[in-house]
Design a protein around this motif. Structure first.
Motif, PDB file in Angstrom:
ATOM      1  N   LEU A 393     -18.142  -2.275   1.930  1.00 22.40           N
ATOM      2  CA  LEU A 393     -18.188  -1.295   1.071  1.00 22.40           C
ATOM      3  C   LEU A 393     -18.516   0.031   1.662  1.00 22.40           C
ATOM      4  N   TRP A 394     -19.143   0.013   2.902  1.00 16.18           N
ATOM      5  CA  TRP A 394     -20.024   1.183   3.302  1.00 16.18           C
ATOM      6  C   TRP A 394     -19.195   2.250   3.371  1.00 16.18           C
ATOM      7  N   ASP A 395     -18.169   2.332   4.145  1.00 17.57           N
ATOM      8  CA  ASP A 395     -17.219   3.683   4.659  1.00 17.57           C
ATOM      9  C   ASP A 395     -17.017   4.288   3.138  1.00 17.57           C
ATOM     10  N   TYR A 396     -16.592   3.300   2.118  1.00 15.03           N
ATOM     11  CA  TYR A 396     -16.009   3.923   0.941  1.00 15.03           C
ATOM     12  C   TYR A 396     -17.198   4.557  -0.120  1.00 15.03           C
ATOM     13  N   ALA A 397     -18.510   3.875   0.126  1.00 18.93           N
ATOM     14  CA  ALA A 397     -19.700   4.602  -0.436  1.00 18.93           C
ATOM     15  C   ALA A 397     -20.108   5.732   0.185  1.00 18.93           C
ATOM     16  N   THR A 398     -19.657   5.720   1.498  1.00 17.25           N
ATOM     17  CA  THR A 398     -20.342   7.066   2.256  1.00 17.25           C
ATOM     18  C   THR A 398     -19.604   8.343   1.910  1.00 17.25           C
ATOM     19  N   GLU A 399     -18.236   7.842   1.550  1.00 16.94           N
ATOM     20  CA  GLU A 399     -17.252   8.768   1.476  1.00 16.94           C
ATOM     21  C   GLU A 399     -17.521   9.692  -0.046  1.00 16.94           C
ATOM     22  N   VAL A 400     -17.684   8.480  -0.950  1.00 16.31           N
ATOM     23  CA  VAL A 400     -17.662   9.124  -2.637  1.00 16.31           C
ATOM     24  C   VAL A 400     -19.023   9.193  -2.971  1.00 16.31           C
ATOM     25  N   GLY A 401     -20.039   8.892  -1.991  1.00 12.04           N
ATOM     26  CA  GLY A 401     -21.449   9.013  -2.620  1.00 12.04           C
ATOM     27  C   GLY A 401     -22.028   7.967  -2.785  1.00 12.04           C
ATOM     28  N   ARG A 402     -22.941   7.311  -1.967  1.00 12.45           N
ATOM     29  CA  ARG A 402     -23.482   5.934  -2.080  1.00 12.45           C
ATOM     30  C   ARG A 402     -23.987   5.613  -3.503  1.00 12.45           C
ATOM     31  N   GLY A 403     -24.844   6.294  -3.921  1.00 13.72           N
ATOM     32  CA  GLY A 403     -25.471   6.354  -5.298  1.00 13.72           C
ATOM     33  C   GLY A 403     -24.313   6.026  -6.059  1.00 13.72           C
ATOM     34  N   ASN A 404     -23.341   6.650  -6.159  1.00 11.71           N
ATOM     35  CA  ASN A 404     -22.005   6.343  -7.324  1.00 11.71           C
ATOM     36  C   ASN A 404     -21.519   5.118  -7.108  1.00 11.71           C
ATOM     37  N   VAL A 405     -21.511   4.470  -6.015  1.00 10.95           N
ATOM     38  CA  VAL A 405     -21.035   3.092  -5.810  1.00 10.95           C
ATOM     39  C   VAL A 405     -22.071   1.940  -5.970  1.00 10.95           C
TER      40      VAL A 405
END
Ligand code: GLU
Length: 447
Positions: A393-405
């Motif tokens: 999940l990390w790359d995606y979360a970093t890309e769109v905002g960690r809190g958001n994911v």
């Protein structure tokens, strides 16, 4: 050198106190270390104040701590022995019968007094060095009310003599009793044992330790879920140290390192946080099976049932619980606050809770949950660990905002504002439950 004989001699006028445990522990340790004998002697000559329930509490507490005695005595069963020695002292002229002051009823009872030779008594204390007392001021003190009713000082001295006690380790309230006891000893022709008086245990504010500073009966600590090894480690270091600032010490190490020379003179401070810290340490050393059993015993029936249906989840939750509690009674609070339920049943919560504070749009939240589901589906079950899930999940979360994911995911898995991180939760719940809870969250936001 003669064989070491020590004794722990509590009066059963109260429960086994954490302070008395220290006296018992040092006496026990010293006897064991020296290949000697450890005696438990119940000093129940005070018939009014001595209670069977206190005696039981003391015996139970010591047994629970593992401080086993080699010999056991009750002063109330030793009347004939005291009587014999009273008679001897009287025959020698070292004690005599005397009439007391008239009582209110006008009766004048006879008591037995010790004929004080009025000396300065000097004795060596292992913790404090030499101590001298002028015993003149004690006068001819009473040692028995009658031949069948010896007083405390007399019974103690006779017993230590008869039992061959070589080392008297006790609280420093015993210091002022020692000169009088030495006079009796000398009159009986008893050898003088070595003395070690332990400093008082003080509360954190340096006042006398009392009930308001927390539970003090050892059995209460037991019932709160403290471990005997934590209690022993804790009391061992209140008044003694192995010569360094080691804080964790096992019984085996104490046995090796204990010396009377290292006893401290200064009052020891009772610090409950230290005890909690030690208990946490020892809890983590227990086998997972043992902790599992102890935890289950704190759980209500419903939770016990859920645990038995989900043993793998339970085994993964155990370390998390141990991180959060200092004793087993704190586990009950965790349960009551609902901190464990969501591991075993899908949580219920309001859909708004799934929205991260900086991303209040449910449509966006659904997109993130959907993407998380997709990414996690691709993780093979055997890689569905904290690390594996994070990696996915990390790359995606970093890309769109960690809190958001990560917020919606964590909420979907726990249903709570506070919980472990979503990777840990996913690991504990496993792939199937994780995906199911994410799907549920998505549905909730769509409805
Ligand atoms: N029985 C006494 C007490 O409980 C202690 C006697 C002793 O250790 O000499 O305080």
């Amino acid at each position: 050198m003669s064989k070491v004989i020590t004794r722990f001699a509590p009066s059963p006028t109260g429960v086994l106190h954490i302070g008395s445990v220290r006296t018992a522990l040092y006496s026990w340790l010293y006897a064991r270390q020296q290949g000697g004998t450890f005696i438990l002697r119940i000093e129940d000559t005070d018939k009014e104040r001595s209670k069977k329930e206190f005696e039981e509490n003391i015996i139970d507490g010591l047994a629970w701590l593992g401080l086993a005695h080699d010999e056991f005595y009750r002063q109330s069963e030793r009347g004939a022995i005291y009587k014999k020695h009273l008679e001897t002292l009287i025959a020698k002229g070292a004690a005599y019968l005397s009439k007391e002051e008239a009582t209110e009823e006008g009766q004048r009872a006879e008591v037995i007094r010790f004929k004080n030779p009025n000396q300065v008594v000097t004795f060596h204390d292992e913790a404090r060095g030499d101590i001298s007392f002028d015993t003149t001021e004690l006068g001819d003190f009473v040692i028995a009310k009658d031949f069948d009713t010896p007083l405390y000082h007399f019974a103690v001295v006779v017993d230590d003599f008869e039992m061959g006690v070589t080392h008297i380790i006790r609280g420093d309230d015993g210091i002022s009793n020692t000169p009088r006891q030495i006079l009796i000893q000398e009159a009986l022709g008893a050898p003088r044992p070595a003395y070690a008086h332990l400093p008082m245990i003080l509360a954190a504010d340096r006042s006398k330790l009392s009930k308001r500073h927390g539970a003090l009966a050892v059995t209460e600590y037991r019932d709160e879920g403290y471990l005997p090894q934590a209690i022993l480690n804790f009391v061992a270091l209140m008044g003694w140290n192995p010569g360094n600032d080691q804080e964790i010490i096992s019984i085996d190490e104490m046995m090796k390192l204990f010396t009377l020379e290292k006893l401290q003179k200064a009052g020891a401070v009772f610090n409950i946080d230290k005890l909690k810290w030690l208990n946490k340490h020892y809890l983590k050393l227990l086998s997972i099976e043992r902790v599992g059993e102890e935890l289950l015993a704190c759980f209500p029936d419903t939770l016990q049932k859920q645990v038995s249906q989900n043993p793998i989840i339970f085994s993964k939750v155990i370390p998390l619980i141990l991180d959060r509690v200092a004793n087993f009674s704190e586990v009950r609070s965790l349960v009551e606050e609902g901190e464990l339920t969501y591991f075993f049943e899908d949580p219920r919560y309001l859909p708004e809770s799934l929205l991260w504070k900086d991303e209040r749009d449910p449509v966006r939240a659904i997109v993130h949950i959907d993407k998380s589901i997709e990414l996690l589906r691709n993780v093979p079950s055997e890689n569905f660990t904290t690390e594996g899930v994070k990696l996915a999940l990390w790359d995606y979360a970093t890309e769109v905002g960690r809190g958001n994911v990560l917020w919606p995911m964590r909420y979907a898995l726990s249903g709570r504002d506070k919980s472990p991180d979503p990777f840990t939760l996913a690991d504990i719940l496993g792939k199937e439950a994780t995906l199911r809870r994410l799907e549920e969250a998505k549905k909730l936001l769509q409805s």
